[in-house]
Design an enzyme around this catalytic site. Structure first.
Site, PDB file in Angstrom:
ATOM      1  N   TYR A 144       0.569   6.664 -15.466  1.00 57.94           N
ATOM      2  CA  TYR A 144      -0.342   6.774 -14.322  1.00 57.94           C
ATOM      3  C   TYR A 144       0.157   7.846 -13.347  1.00 57.94           C
ATOM      4  O   TYR A 144      -0.579   8.782 -13.016  1.00 57.94           O
ATOM      5  CB  TYR A 144      -0.431   5.416 -13.632  1.00 57.94           C
ATOM      6  CG  TYR A 144      -1.389   5.357 -12.458  1.00 57.94           C
ATOM      7  CD1 TYR A 144      -2.769   5.330 -12.670  1.00 57.94           C
ATOM      8  CD2 TYR A 144      -0.923   5.300 -11.142  1.00 57.94           C
ATOM      9  CE1 TYR A 144      -3.651   5.252 -11.598  1.00 57.94           C
ATOM     10  CE2 TYR A 144      -1.802   5.216 -10.068  1.00 57.94           C
ATOM     11  CZ  TYR A 144      -3.158   5.187 -10.299  1.00 57.94           C
ATOM     12  OH  TYR A 144      -4.023   5.105  -9.233  1.00 57.94           O
ATOM     13  N   GLY A 147       0.273  11.297 -14.957  1.00 54.35           N
ATOM     14  CA  GLY A 147      -1.114  11.689 -15.268  1.00 54.35           C
ATOM     15  C   GLY A 147      -1.803  12.197 -14.015  1.00 54.35           C
ATOM     16  O   GLY A 147      -2.467  13.248 -14.011  1.00 54.35           O
ATOM     17  N   ARG A 185      -3.871  -6.472  -9.194  1.00 53.06           N
ATOM     18  CA  ARG A 185      -3.159  -5.919  -8.039  1.00 53.06           C
ATOM     19  C   ARG A 185      -2.874  -7.026  -7.031  1.00 53.06           C
ATOM     20  O   ARG A 185      -3.456  -8.110  -7.090  1.00 53.06           O
ATOM     21  CB  ARG A 185      -3.955  -4.767  -7.422  1.00 53.06           C
ATOM     22  CG  ARG A 185      -3.738  -3.490  -8.196  1.00 53.06           C
ATOM     23  CD  ARG A 185      -4.581  -2.354  -7.726  1.00 53.06           C
ATOM     24  NE  ARG A 185      -5.949  -2.427  -8.208  1.00 53.06           N
ATOM     25  CZ  ARG A 185      -6.859  -1.489  -8.019  1.00 53.06           C
ATOM     26  NH1 ARG A 185      -6.540  -0.406  -7.344  1.00 53.06           N
ATOM     27  NH2 ARG A 185      -8.079  -1.629  -8.495  1.00 53.06           N
ATOM     28  N   GLY A 204       9.980  -9.675  -7.499  1.00 53.56           N
ATOM     29  CA  GLY A 204      11.183  -9.325  -6.745  1.00 53.56           C
ATOM     30  C   GLY A 204      11.366 -10.309  -5.605  1.00 53.56           C
ATOM     31  O   GLY A 204      10.870 -11.437  -5.664  1.00 53.56           O
ATOM     32  N   GLY A 206      10.182  -9.827  -2.597  1.00 52.39           N
ATOM     33  CA  GLY A 206       9.031  -9.738  -1.686  1.00 52.39           C
ATOM     34  C   GLY A 206       9.282  -8.897  -0.447  1.00 52.39           C
ATOM     35  O   GLY A 206       8.443  -8.845   0.448  1.00 52.39           O
ATOM     36  N   GLN A 208       9.670  -5.618  -0.604  1.00 56.65           N
ATOM     37  CA  GLN A 208       9.053  -4.288  -0.782  1.00 56.65           C
ATOM     38  C   GLN A 208       7.786  -4.214   0.075  1.00 56.65           C
ATOM     39  O   GLN A 208       7.158  -5.241   0.318  1.00 56.65           O
ATOM     40  CB  GLN A 208       8.747  -4.011  -2.273  1.00 56.65           C
ATOM     41  CG  GLN A 208       7.601  -4.792  -2.887  1.00 56.65           C
ATOM     42  CD  GLN A 208       8.045  -6.130  -3.484  1.00 56.65           C
ATOM     43  OE1 GLN A 208       8.951  -6.765  -2.977  1.00 56.65           O
ATOM     44  NE2 GLN A 208       7.380  -6.571  -4.546  1.00 56.65           N
ATOM     45  N   ARG A 276       6.128   1.981   1.124  1.00 59.99           N
ATOM     46  CA  ARG A 276       5.024   2.942   1.065  1.00 59.99           C
ATOM     47  C   ARG A 276       4.217   2.877   2.355  1.00 59.99           C
ATOM     48  O   ARG A 276       3.743   1.817   2.750  1.00 59.99           O
ATOM     49  CB  ARG A 276       4.135   2.620  -0.124  1.00 59.99           C
ATOM     50  CG  ARG A 276       3.221   3.750  -0.470  1.00 59.99           C
ATOM     51  CD  ARG A 276       2.358   3.390  -1.615  1.00 59.99           C
ATOM     52  NE  ARG A 276       2.999   3.546  -2.904  1.00 59.99           N
ATOM     53  CZ  ARG A 276       2.585   2.898  -3.978  1.00 59.99           C
ATOM     54  NH1 ARG A 276       1.616   2.032  -3.909  1.00 59.99           N
ATOM     55  NH2 ARG A 276       3.172   3.106  -5.137  1.00 59.99           N
TER      56      ARG A 276
HETATM   57  P1  NAD Z   1     -11.059   0.511 -10.909  1.00 55.84           P
HETATM   58  O1  NAD Z   1     -10.227   0.187 -12.106  1.00 55.84           O
HETATM   59  O2  NAD Z   1     -11.882  -0.565 -10.305  1.00 55.84           O
HETATM   60  O3  NAD Z   1     -12.013   1.748 -11.196  1.00 55.84           O
HETATM   61  C1  NAD Z   1     -11.758   2.733 -12.168  1.00 55.84           C
HETATM   62  C2  NAD Z   1     -13.059   2.997 -12.903  1.00 55.84           C
HETATM   63  O4  NAD Z   1     -12.848   4.037 -13.857  1.00 55.84           O
HETATM   64  C3  NAD Z   1     -13.551   1.771 -13.681  1.00 55.84           C
HETATM   65  O5  NAD Z   1     -14.912   1.566 -13.444  1.00 55.84           O
HETATM   66  C4  NAD Z   1     -13.271   2.136 -15.138  1.00 55.84           C
HETATM   67  O6  NAD Z   1     -14.133   1.485 -16.034  1.00 55.84           O
HETATM   68  C5  NAD Z   1     -13.455   3.635 -15.085  1.00 55.84           C
HETATM   69  N1  NAD Z   1     -12.748   4.326 -16.178  1.00 55.84           N
HETATM   70  C6  NAD Z   1     -11.476   4.131 -16.601  1.00 55.84           C
HETATM   71  N2  NAD Z   1     -11.208   4.951 -17.622  1.00 55.84           N
HETATM   72  C7  NAD Z   1     -12.334   5.687 -17.852  1.00 55.84           C
HETATM   73  C8  NAD Z   1     -12.675   6.688 -18.795  1.00 55.84           C
HETATM   74  N3  NAD Z   1     -11.803   7.113 -19.719  1.00 55.84           N
HETATM   75  N4  NAD Z   1     -13.932   7.206 -18.761  1.00 55.84           N
HETATM   76  C9  NAD Z   1     -14.834   6.784 -17.844  1.00 55.84           C
HETATM   77  N5  NAD Z   1     -14.555   5.822 -16.926  1.00 55.84           N
HETATM   78  C10 NAD Z   1     -13.322   5.284 -16.939  1.00 55.84           C
HETATM   79  O7  NAD Z   1     -10.024   1.110  -9.825  1.00 55.84           O
HETATM   80  P2  NAD Z   1     -10.298   1.643  -8.346  1.00 55.84           P
HETATM   81  O8  NAD Z   1      -9.357   0.946  -7.460  1.00 55.84           O
HETATM   82  O9  NAD Z   1     -11.736   1.655  -8.036  1.00 55.84           O
HETATM   83  O10 NAD Z   1      -9.783   3.141  -8.487  1.00 55.84           O
HETATM   84  C11 NAD Z   1     -10.650   4.260  -8.565  1.00 55.84           C
HETATM   85  C12 NAD Z   1      -9.838   5.533  -8.510  1.00 55.84           C
HETATM   86  O11 NAD Z   1      -9.114   5.607  -7.287  1.00 55.84           O
HETATM   87  C13 NAD Z   1      -8.819   5.675  -9.642  1.00 55.84           C
HETATM   88  O12 NAD Z   1      -8.799   7.013 -10.082  1.00 55.84           O
HETATM   89  C14 NAD Z   1      -7.510   5.327  -8.971  1.00 55.84           C
HETATM   90  O13 NAD Z   1      -6.433   5.965  -9.580  1.00 55.84           O
HETATM   91  C15 NAD Z   1      -7.736   5.837  -7.549  1.00 55.84           C
HETATM   92  N6  NAD Z   1      -6.875   5.127  -6.600  1.00 55.84           N
HETATM   93  C16 NAD Z   1      -7.137   3.833  -6.243  1.00 55.84           C
HETATM   94  C17 NAD Z   1      -6.282   3.184  -5.368  1.00 55.84           C
HETATM   95  C18 NAD Z   1      -6.515   1.770  -4.916  1.00 55.84           C
HETATM   96  O14 NAD Z   1      -5.687   1.220  -4.203  1.00 55.84           O
HETATM   97  N7  NAD Z   1      -7.611   1.118  -5.245  1.00 55.84           N
HETATM   98  C19 NAD Z   1      -5.147   3.846  -4.864  1.00 55.84           C
HETATM   99  C20 NAD Z   1      -4.924   5.149  -5.286  1.00 55.84           C
HETATM  100  C21 NAD Z   1      -5.790   5.801  -6.127  1.00 55.84           C
HETATM  101  N1  UDP Z   2       3.046  -7.711  -6.617  1.00 51.25           N
HETATM  102  C1  UDP Z   2       3.467  -9.027  -6.431  1.00 51.25           C
HETATM  103  N2  UDP Z   2       2.745 -10.012  -7.030  1.00 51.25           N
HETATM  104  C2  UDP Z   2       1.634  -9.774  -7.769  1.00 51.25           C
HETATM  105  C3  UDP Z   2       1.189  -8.437  -7.929  1.00 51.25           C
HETATM  106  C4  UDP Z   2       1.941  -7.425  -7.355  1.00 51.25           C
HETATM  107  O1  UDP Z   2       4.461  -9.284  -5.754  1.00 51.25           O
HETATM  108  O2  UDP Z   2       1.034 -10.748  -8.258  1.00 51.25           O
HETATM  109  C5  UDP Z   2       3.798  -6.635  -5.948  1.00 51.25           C
HETATM  110  C6  UDP Z   2       4.169  -5.452  -6.834  1.00 51.25           C
HETATM  111  O3  UDP Z   2       5.390  -5.677  -7.494  1.00 51.25           O
HETATM  112  C7  UDP Z   2       4.247  -4.333  -5.826  1.00 51.25           C
HETATM  113  C8  UDP Z   2       3.224  -4.704  -4.772  1.00 51.25           C
HETATM  114  O4  UDP Z   2       2.963  -6.086  -4.950  1.00 51.25           O
HETATM  115  O5  UDP Z   2       5.516  -4.306  -5.220  1.00 51.25           O
HETATM  116  C9  UDP Z   2       1.899  -3.941  -4.914  1.00 51.25           C
HETATM  117  O6  UDP Z   2       1.481  -4.057  -6.248  1.00 51.25           O
HETATM  118  P1  UDP Z   2       0.082  -3.503  -6.765  1.00 51.25           P
HETATM  119  O7  UDP Z   2       0.061  -3.701  -8.235  1.00 51.25           O
HETATM  120  O8  UDP Z   2      -1.003  -4.089  -5.960  1.00 51.25           O
HETATM  121  O9  UDP Z   2       0.077  -1.947  -6.396  1.00 51.25           O
HETATM  122  P2  UDP Z   2       1.139  -0.747  -6.527  1.00 51.25           P
HETATM  123  O10 UDP Z   2       2.469  -1.266  -6.987  1.00 51.25           O
HETATM  124  O11 UDP Z   2       0.527   0.171  -7.500  1.00 51.25           O
HETATM  125  O12 UDP Z   2       1.228  -0.231  -5.144  1.00 51.25           O
END
Ligand code: NAD
Ligand code: UDP
Length: 315
Positions: A144, A147, A185, A204, A206, A208, A276
């Site tokens: 991720y 990418g 999440r 962990g 908690g 973080q 973060r």
């Molecule tokens: P989400 O998983 O709900 O949405 C992602 C969408 O992309 C889904 O509808 C999924 O079906 C679609 N998708 C996945 N792979 C695909 C593919 N190969 N072709 C077409 N569609 C595809 O997640 P989200 O939280 O809505 O995230 C949306 C975007 O925002 C993502 O790119 C994610 O990396 C970015 N983002 C989200 C967060 C967050 O906290 N929610 C934080 C940082 C970045």
């Molecule tokens: N986390 C947790 N319990 C859960 C899911 C996540 O304690 O059931 C923690 C995870 O280890 C991380 C933080 O919550 O430290 C946020 O995790 P999330 O997957 O939401 O997002 P990201 O790590 O990508 O910020």
């Protein structure tokens, strides 16, 4: 009125963006392969003449005459992006190449939904856009993180080499209605566990931290970024700077739900960032004083309400 393509449009963030752009009178093409997205998120728009759903995988080329592209296709939850890590890399990298190629051909503006994950486990706090990050290139989160980093590289190179009009935003942890109850999440996990009276799973100890942004604030920031003049390309952080430990989040959720759930602790997953918090001075300056309006408690209340309804309708 513009014709706008949203990849990942049936997901959590994408579906809210579809609503917002339709409301502004635009024509929206929502492309999604339904990997983590759901029909349910966009069902209310399916009969709108300005809305079109296209089931398509972004790793395959796609052609459409559009003015703007929001590139969101990519699973965002660690559980889902680690399920098939090779596919996650393909989605970010080949998806970016395909959408940038399209933007180049049709001269569309294109916005990349990048992430705070490009900062990895950050040693600079709060994170400023100039920080290059601390990412493990070979760990379980790399599919991720790397990418998304490579997608940013591609955006910058299409801009420098082909003058494509790009916008990069780095989104920090966002939550709200339409998250999938099985998303994995932290906010959705804790709320669903509290509502069901199940143990709250803390990874962990908690301590973080994360900074949680409500969906409406993000959508506002995304649209403002797309509407900036062409020379504004980013990257720009979009997030809420109020930072919480996972223990604080768990306590807040338990209080708001009025739940009897207990905390249980398990191992912290590899490379889990310790802290973060976004520095949002750039967003404030470039996006007409954008700043998040909805604070955690209010956002959690709305999200709890949504999950309550989801769990009732699933019975
Ligand atoms: P989400 O998983 O709900 O949405 C992602 C969408 O992309 C889904 O509808 C999924 O079906 C679609 N998708 C996945 N792979 C695909 C593919 N190969 N072709 C077409 N569609 C595809 O997640 P989200 O939280 O809505 O995230 C949306 C975007 O925002 C993502 O790119 C994610 O990396 C970015 N983002 C989200 C967060 C967050 O906290 N929610 C934080 C940082 C970045
Ligand atoms: N986390 C947790 N319990 C859960 C899911 C996540 O304690 O059931 C923690 C995870 O280890 C991380 C933080 O919550 O430290 C946020 O995790 P999330 O997957 O939401 O997002 P990201 O790590 O990508 O910020």
């Amino acid at each position: 009125m513009s014709r706008i393509l949203i990849t990942g449009g049936a997901g959590f963030i994408g579906s809210h963006l579809c609503d917002r752009l339709l409301k502004e009178g635009h024509e929206v093409i929502c492309m999604d392969n339904y990997f983590t997205g759901r029909r349910k998120n966009i069902e209310h728009n399916l009969h709108d003449t300005y809305f079109e759903f296209v089931r398509h995988d972004v790793i395959q080329p796609y052609m459409a005459e559009v003015d703007e592209i929001y590139n969101l296709a990519c699973p965002a939850s660690p559980v889902h992006y680690q399920y098939n890590p090779i596919k996650t890399v393909k989605t970010s990298v080949m998806g970016a190449i395909n959408m940038l190629g399209l933007a180049k051909r049709v001269k569309a503006k294109i916005l990349q939904a990048s992430t705070s994950e490009v900062y990895g486990d950050p040693s600079i706090h709060p994170q400023v856009e100039e920080y290059w990050g601390n990412v493990n290139p070979i760990g379980i989160r790399s599919c991720y993180d790397e990418g998304k980093r490579c997608a940013e590289t591609l955006f910058m190179d299409y801009h420098r080499q082909n003058e494509v009009k790009i916008k990069i935003i780095r989104i920090f942890n966002t939550y709200g209605p339409r998250m999938n109850p099985n998303d994995g999440r932290v906010v959705s996990n804790f709320i669903v566990q509290a509502l069901k009276g199940e143990d709250i799973t803390i990874f962990g100890d908690g301590t973080q931290t994360r900074s949680f942004q409500y969906i409406d604030d993000l959508v506002e920031g995304m649209v403002r970024m797309m509407n900036t003049p062409d020379h504004v390309i980013g990257p720009v952080n979009i997030g809420n700077p109020n930072e919480f430990t996972m223990l604080e989040l768990a306590t807040k959720v338990i209080d708001l739900v009025g739940s009897s759930s207990k905390l249980i602790f398990s191992d912290l997953p590899a490379d889990d960032p310790k802290q973060r918090q976004p520095d949002i001075r750039k967003a404030d300056k470039l996006l007409d004083h954008w700043r998040p309006k909805i604070q955690l408690e209010d956002g959690l209340k709305k999200t709890i309400q949504y999950f309550e309804n989801e769990l009732k309708s699933a019975k």
